[in-house]
Design an enzyme around this catalytic site. Structure first.
Site, PDB file in Angstrom:
ATOM      1  N   LYS A   1      47.017 -45.741 -98.346  1.00  0.00           N
ATOM      2  CA  LYS A   1      47.317 -44.934 -97.151  1.00  0.00           C
ATOM      3  C   LYS A   1      46.741 -43.546 -97.392  1.00  0.00           C
ATOM      4  O   LYS A   1      47.183 -42.828 -98.290  1.00  0.00           O
ATOM      5  CB  LYS A   1      48.838 -44.867 -96.951  1.00  0.00           C
ATOM      6  CG  LYS A   1      49.284 -44.021 -95.768  1.00  0.00           C
ATOM      7  CD  LYS A   1      50.809 -44.123 -95.620  1.00  0.00           C
ATOM      8  CE  LYS A   1      51.364 -43.152 -94.596  1.00  0.00           C
ATOM      9  NZ  LYS A   1      52.837 -43.162 -94.612  1.00  0.00           N
ATOM     10  N   TRP A   2      45.718 -43.190 -96.605  1.00  0.00           N
ATOM     11  CA  TRP A   2      44.954 -41.950 -96.813  1.00  0.00           C
ATOM     12  C   TRP A   2      45.462 -40.905 -95.830  1.00  0.00           C
ATOM     13  O   TRP A   2      45.155 -40.974 -94.649  1.00  0.00           O
ATOM     14  CB  TRP A   2      43.467 -42.241 -96.594  1.00  0.00           C
ATOM     15  CG  TRP A   2      42.543 -41.101 -96.894  1.00  0.00           C
ATOM     16  CD1 TRP A   2      42.424 -39.926 -96.210  1.00  0.00           C
ATOM     17  CD2 TRP A   2      41.581 -41.032 -97.949  1.00  0.00           C
ATOM     18  NE1 TRP A   2      41.465 -39.130 -96.766  1.00  0.00           N
ATOM     19  CE2 TRP A   2      40.917 -39.794 -97.837  1.00  0.00           C
ATOM     20  CE3 TRP A   2      41.204 -41.911 -98.969  1.00  0.00           C
ATOM     21  CZ2 TRP A   2      39.901 -39.409 -98.714  1.00  0.00           C
ATOM     22  CZ3 TRP A   2      40.187 -41.521 -99.840  1.00  0.00           C
ATOM     23  CH2 TRP A   2      39.551 -40.276 -99.707  1.00  0.00           C
ATOM     24  N   ASP A   3      46.190 -39.940 -96.339  1.00  0.00           N
ATOM     25  CA  ASP A   3      46.864 -38.979 -95.462  1.00  0.00           C
ATOM     26  C   ASP A   3      46.115 -37.653 -95.394  1.00  0.00           C
ATOM     27  O   ASP A   3      45.249 -37.356 -96.232  1.00  0.00           O
ATOM     28  CB  ASP A   3      48.299 -38.770 -95.971  1.00  0.00           C
ATOM     29  CG  ASP A   3      49.282 -38.499 -94.851  1.00  0.00           C
ATOM     30  OD1 ASP A   3      48.846 -38.068 -93.774  1.00  0.00           O
ATOM     31  OD2 ASP A   3      50.491 -38.702 -95.066  1.00  0.00           O
ATOM     32  N   MET A   4      46.469 -36.832 -94.434  1.00  0.00           N
ATOM     33  CA  MET A   4      45.875 -35.498 -94.260  1.00  0.00           C
ATOM     34  C   MET A   4      46.891 -34.679 -93.474  1.00  0.00           C
ATOM     35  O   MET A   4      47.030 -34.842 -92.269  1.00  0.00           O
ATOM     36  CB  MET A   4      44.581 -35.666 -93.454  1.00  0.00           C
ATOM     37  CG  MET A   4      43.703 -34.454 -93.390  1.00  0.00           C
ATOM     38  SD  MET A   4      43.669 -33.712 -91.771  1.00  0.00           S
ATOM     39  CE  MET A   4      42.366 -32.524 -91.981  1.00  0.00           C
TER      40      MET A   4
ATOM     41  N   PHE B   1      30.977 -22.781 -84.509  1.00  0.00           N
ATOM     42  CA  PHE B   1      29.885 -23.663 -84.918  1.00  0.00           C
ATOM     43  C   PHE B   1      28.566 -22.903 -84.794  1.00  0.00           C
ATOM     44  O   PHE B   1      28.274 -22.319 -83.743  1.00  0.00           O
ATOM     45  CB  PHE B   1      29.846 -24.904 -84.019  1.00  0.00           C
ATOM     46  CG  PHE B   1      28.649 -25.800 -84.258  1.00  0.00           C
ATOM     47  CD1 PHE B   1      28.661 -26.766 -85.256  1.00  0.00           C
ATOM     48  CD2 PHE B   1      27.493 -25.668 -83.479  1.00  0.00           C
ATOM     49  CE1 PHE B   1      27.562 -27.581 -85.478  1.00  0.00           C
ATOM     50  CE2 PHE B   1      26.384 -26.487 -83.697  1.00  0.00           C
ATOM     51  CZ  PHE B   1      26.426 -27.445 -84.693  1.00  0.00           C
TER      52      PHE B   1
ATOM     53  N   ASP C   1      40.962 -41.890 -84.387  1.00  0.00           N
ATOM     54  CA  ASP C   1      39.717 -41.853 -83.619  1.00  0.00           C
ATOM     55  C   ASP C   1      38.749 -42.885 -84.167  1.00  0.00           C
ATOM     56  O   ASP C   1      38.956 -43.454 -85.250  1.00  0.00           O
ATOM     57  CB  ASP C   1      39.108 -40.447 -83.683  1.00  0.00           C
ATOM     58  CG  ASP C   1      38.877 -39.985 -85.114  1.00  0.00           C
ATOM     59  OD1 ASP C   1      38.030 -40.595 -85.797  1.00  0.00           O
ATOM     60  OD2 ASP C   1      39.551 -39.042 -85.562  1.00  0.00           O
TER      61      ASP C   1
ATOM     62  N   SER D   1      47.314 -38.989 -90.555  1.00  0.00           N
ATOM     63  CA  SER D   1      47.294 -37.535 -90.622  1.00  0.00           C
ATOM     64  C   SER D   1      48.582 -37.069 -89.960  1.00  0.00           C
ATOM     65  O   SER D   1      48.640 -36.934 -88.739  1.00  0.00           O
ATOM     66  CB  SER D   1      46.066 -36.981 -89.892  1.00  0.00           C
ATOM     67  OG  SER D   1      46.141 -35.565 -89.878  1.00  0.00           O
TER      68      SER D   1
ATOM     69  N   GLU E   1      71.671 -58.563 -90.426  1.00  0.00           N
ATOM     70  CA  GLU E   1      70.392 -57.864 -90.200  1.00  0.00           C
ATOM     71  C   GLU E   1      69.307 -58.447 -91.112  1.00  0.00           C
ATOM     72  O   GLU E   1      68.157 -58.628 -90.696  1.00  0.00           O
ATOM     73  CB  GLU E   1      70.558 -56.369 -90.450  1.00  0.00           C
ATOM     74  CG  GLU E   1      71.310 -55.664 -89.339  1.00  0.00           C
ATOM     75  CD  GLU E   1      71.601 -54.199 -89.653  1.00  0.00           C
ATOM     76  OE1 GLU E   1      71.416 -53.369 -88.757  1.00  0.00           O
ATOM     77  OE2 GLU E   1      72.031 -53.898 -90.787  1.00  0.00           O
TER      78      GLU E   1
ATOM     79  N   ASP F   1      54.803 -44.473-101.252  1.00  0.00           N
ATOM     80  CA  ASP F   1      54.346 -43.312-100.476  1.00  0.00           C
ATOM     81  C   ASP F   1      54.339 -42.058-101.342  1.00  0.00           C
ATOM     82  O   ASP F   1      54.312 -42.130-102.584  1.00  0.00           O
ATOM     83  CB  ASP F   1      55.224 -43.182 -99.216  1.00  0.00           C
ATOM     84  CG  ASP F   1      54.471 -42.594 -98.036  1.00  0.00           C
ATOM     85  OD1 ASP F   1      54.332 -41.357 -98.003  1.00  0.00           O
ATOM     86  OD2 ASP F   1      54.013 -43.356 -97.162  1.00  0.00           O
ATOM     87  N   ASP F   2      54.380 -40.934-100.712  1.00  0.00           N
ATOM     88  CA  ASP F   2      54.261 -39.622-101.344  1.00  0.00           C
ATOM     89  C   ASP F   2      55.278 -39.434-102.484  1.00  0.00           C
ATOM     90  O   ASP F   2      56.417 -39.894-102.393  1.00  0.00           O
ATOM     91  CB  ASP F   2      54.506 -38.573-100.243  1.00  0.00           C
ATOM     92  CG  ASP F   2      54.074 -37.195-100.646  1.00  0.00           C
ATOM     93  OD1 ASP F   2      53.673 -37.000-101.796  1.00  0.00           O
ATOM     94  OD2 ASP F   2      54.136 -36.299 -99.780  1.00  0.00           O
TER      95      ASP F   2
END
Ligand code: GLA
Length: 744
Positions: A477-480, A281, A535, A528, A615, A367-368
């Site tokens: 769904k925002w993935d990383m 940094f 967070d 992610s 089930e 999904d993906d």
């Protein structure tokens, strides 16, 4: 007025409902920390201070005859550099002449109603409360660098938000190598540090260690807050437990590289410094430019870890999360990832959706694998147009079919990434983070887009706003799925390359702000590789985050336990998946998988068509149960009754309505025993005077009995059995212990 200022003494007392935070700008202009703890009002706490001449702790120039005054031993609010405080510091910079010096002295303060904001960064907001903001300016008289310290005081929430702004008011450029958000000095006592370490598929494992006479450094240099460390830490007295003892929380509202340092000094004081990581940094500040640090949320309680957790859970849910979903219920979803992985077409998806709808599910999440050339994870990222050949139809057609079944439609995206094998990378190789002349490091076969560039962020905004504008998408769904390496931007000059990590975050936050403001009706879930960016920064944009790629319910007990220390239960993405579990191979009962997944935003992630009739019947019963309890789970108080990292027999946790009218006890046996001893738990958060009826058995107990005497469960045998017990308050206890309107 929660902020009281004694102008004569320059004494600042920040009062919340249960705490006081106090500091003084002394006659030399040093802003010294005086007290943070249980509420004492505006009483001047300096009577506690005692300092003597400490060898090798130097004295400020004008105080050289007063040898007991050293910046190395005093409690400080925010430290400069190069002037004799050898503990972990807040600011490290070089001035125009190359000197590493910043002597920060008080020059003024201002007070205002409401909560400060931080340009370009997520931060807590007032939400109709009585927040006040205090700003204290510190200045280095030689270089004219001004550091403004912001304190946002939330009286009802017992929370103090802090942030610092470094402004170059001088005539020469400066280089900023470190700019912490805040420092917390505790002059007395010994403290344990509780932090949350982990790895992919096992995030946020609490670890408790005494703060040593060395700097403990909890950090991420991965460009994301990470699975490995979380930007939240607790300082707790050695005797502090769930229900007793003093503890301080420090939570960064930031999703990128961070550092939380803790050290016990030679004089037995403890310092915690938190903010953006100073690794790789360096921020170049031209005259007139400012650097804004992320926010740090500080809280204190003397009532133990449960009280501290509830404080953060409520605060993050109410004063960080935004949008229509922050309080509201969330749809029960079916996600096709663990059902199909990359192998699907419209028919497969419609089959899963039809079955799900018949069982009571409310939304299908694709999904993906739906875009570009994406049949595995080696290609396609960046090409955000639907693969009609694979799907067998257009995206609007698929969405239409799903919606006609009565289900909402959600979709997976990973906007920050690019596959080398993609049209986007072939067109714009310079948009990826790579260093000229070097081969980039790959992660999951992919590269990271340079979100420090405005053109890249604008392109992503155009692409994803178009996707959301032209399709009836209710959820994203925002993935990383990898961390940042080769962090170099072709848009920036050499002296600004140390800014790229943070500029990436500013670009990402800008993108998220634009999209979430334009599409408030869309429910966003962060991800992610599971909970690698779990967070408060992300929760400002997304009210929920996929908690972990590990969907094994027994492992999830630990992951969700750790997550609960700082984050609201309604932010925890949690699904019922197949048995044997795909990550661990473990077999668990369907009921246990649902009991664990219900402590979060509930959903399913398996091929429901493969389940037996029994089930399916069970799922038909699970969904209404969850819907009935969702409000209690989302808005009630959460209690950890056992520690799954320590107790191997069973794990228990509980919800209690804030008004004590209902409670839900959850328990999973994690290691069944032969010749077992009783399973006994004591409930929490009930009204001791109240009478509670247990659903099912109809048994009635007093709140005091359940909380002080506890509850014994019948023996539970077999593989990972579990129970959920629901108690409803039905009246009050008479003096003789009988219920007034109960039936016992
Ligand atoms: C990540 C996510 C998973 C899934 C896959 C798809 O690992 O955490 O839930 O979406 O990506 O590639």
């Amino acid at each position: 007025m929660c902020i009281e200022i004694d102008n004569k003494k320059r004494l600042f007392s920040l009062n919340t409902k249960h705490t006081t935070y106090q500091m003084v700008a002394d006659s030399h202009g040093f802003l010294r920390h005086i007290y943070y703890g249980r509420k004492i009002g505006s009483f001047d706490m300096r009577y506690r201070e005692y300092y003597s001449d400490c060898g090798f702790s130097p004295n400020p120039y004008e105080l050289q005859t007063q040898r007991d005054f050293s910046l190395d031993t005093r409690s400080m609010e925010y430290t400069g550099c190069g002037i004799g405080d050898f503990r972990p510091g807040c600011v490290r910079l070089t001035n125009g002449d190359g000197s590493f010096s910043a002597d920060l002295r008080y020059v003024g303060h201002s007070l205002r109603e409401g909560k400060y904001r931080i340009p370009g960064l997520p931060a807590s907001y007032d939400n109709g409360g009585q927040c006040q903001t205090l700003c204290i300016d510190l200045k280095d008289d030689v270089s004219d660098v001004i550091v403004s310290l912001y304190y946002g005081v939330f009286p009802e929430q017992d929370m103090i938000a802090r942030s610092a702004v470094v402004k170059n008011c001088g005539k020469q450029p400066i280089q900023l190598y470190k700019a912490a958000s805040a420092c917390l000095d505790l002059p007395f006592g010994t403290w344990d540090l509780i932090h949350f370490q982990g790895r992919h598929c096992m995030e946020r494992m609490p670890e408790r260690t005494p703060v040593p006479h060395a700097t403990v450094n909890i950090s991420s240099g991965r460009g994301a807050s990470s699975h490995q460390h979380n930007p939240f830490a607790i300082l707790a007295a050695p005797e502090t437990g769930e229900d007793n003892g003093p503890c301080y929380g420090a939570m960064l509202v930031y999703s990128g590289n961070f550092k939380i340092e803790a050290e016990c000094s030679q004089m037995q004081s403890t310092r915690l410094v938190a903010g953006i990581s100073d690794e790789q940094f360096c921020w170049h500040l031209e005259p007139g430019e400012s650097f804004y640090t992320p926010e740090l949320l500080l809280s204190y309680t003397d009532r133990g870890l449960t009280a501290l957790s509830q404080c953060y859970q409520d605060f993050v849910a109410e004063n960080i999360c935004r949008g229509p979903y922050k309080d509201g219920s969330r749809p029960v979803l079916i996600n096709n990832w663990e059902a199909t992985y990359f192998d699907f077409n419209a028919e497969t998806l419609c089959g899963i959706a039809r079955q799900a709808r018949n069982l009571g599910v409310e939304m299908l999440v694709l999904d993906d694998g739906w875009f570009g050339q994406r049949d595995d994870d080696t290609s396609g990222l960046g090409d955000w147009f639907v693969n009609e050949q694979k799907l067998g139809c257009t995206l609007p057609r698929l969405i239409d079919r799903i919606r006609k079944m009565g289900l909402k439609f959600g979709i997976w995206v990973e906007p920050e990434m690019v596959s080398q094998n993609s049209q986007l990378y072939r067109q714009h190789p310079d948009w990826a983070l790579t260093v000229p002349g070097r081969n980039p490091t790959v992660g999951r076969g992919q590269l990271v887009l340079d979100l420090s560039r405005k053109d890249v962020v604008d392109y992503l905004y155009a692409t994803f706003s178009q996707l959301l504008r032209s399709n009836a998408i209710a959820y994203v769904k925002w993935d990383m799925n990898r961390h940042l390496t080769d962090v170099f931007s072709r848009e920036l000059p050499p002296q600004r390359q140390g800014e790229v990590f943070h500029r990436y975050m500013l670009g990402l936050y800008d993108l998220l702000e634009r999209l979430t403001q334009e599409f408030p009706q869309v429910l966003f879930e962060g991800c992610s590789g599971g909970g690698g960016r779990f967070d408060a920064g992300m929760l400002y944009y997304f009210p929920q985050i996929w908690c972990s790629d590990d969907t094994d319910p027994i492992e999830r007990l630990k992951i969700q336990y750790g997550t609960s220390f700082g984050y609201p239960i309604r932010s925890v993405g949690s699904h019922v998946s197949a048995s044997p579990n795909h990550q661990t191979g473990r077999k668990t009962p369907l009921n246990t998988r649902a009991v664990v997944a219900m402590s979060g935003t509930f959903g399913y992630e398996l091929d429901l068509q493969l389940l037996s009739a029994e089930e399916k019947e069970e799922i038909r019963r699970q969904i209404p149960k969850y819907k009935r309890w969702q409000s209690l789970i989302f808005h009630g108080n959460y209690y950890r009754l056992t520690n799954p990292l320590r107790d191997d027999y069973f794990t228990a946790w509980q919800f209690a309505a804030k008004d004590g009218t209902q409670a839900l006890l959850n328990l999973v046996v994690t290691a069944p025993k032969a010749n077992p001893y009783p399973i006994h738990v004591t409930l929490k958060g009930l009204d001791p005077e109240g009478m509670y009826r247990e659903e099912g058995s109809g048994m009635v107990y007093s709140g005091a009995a359940l909380m002080y005497g506890g509850y014994t469960l019948p023996i539970l045998l077999g593989d990972y059995p579990s129970v959920q017990l629901y108690f409803e308050k039905i009246g009050f206890q008479d003096g003789d212990g009988a219920s007034r309107n109960g039936n016992h």
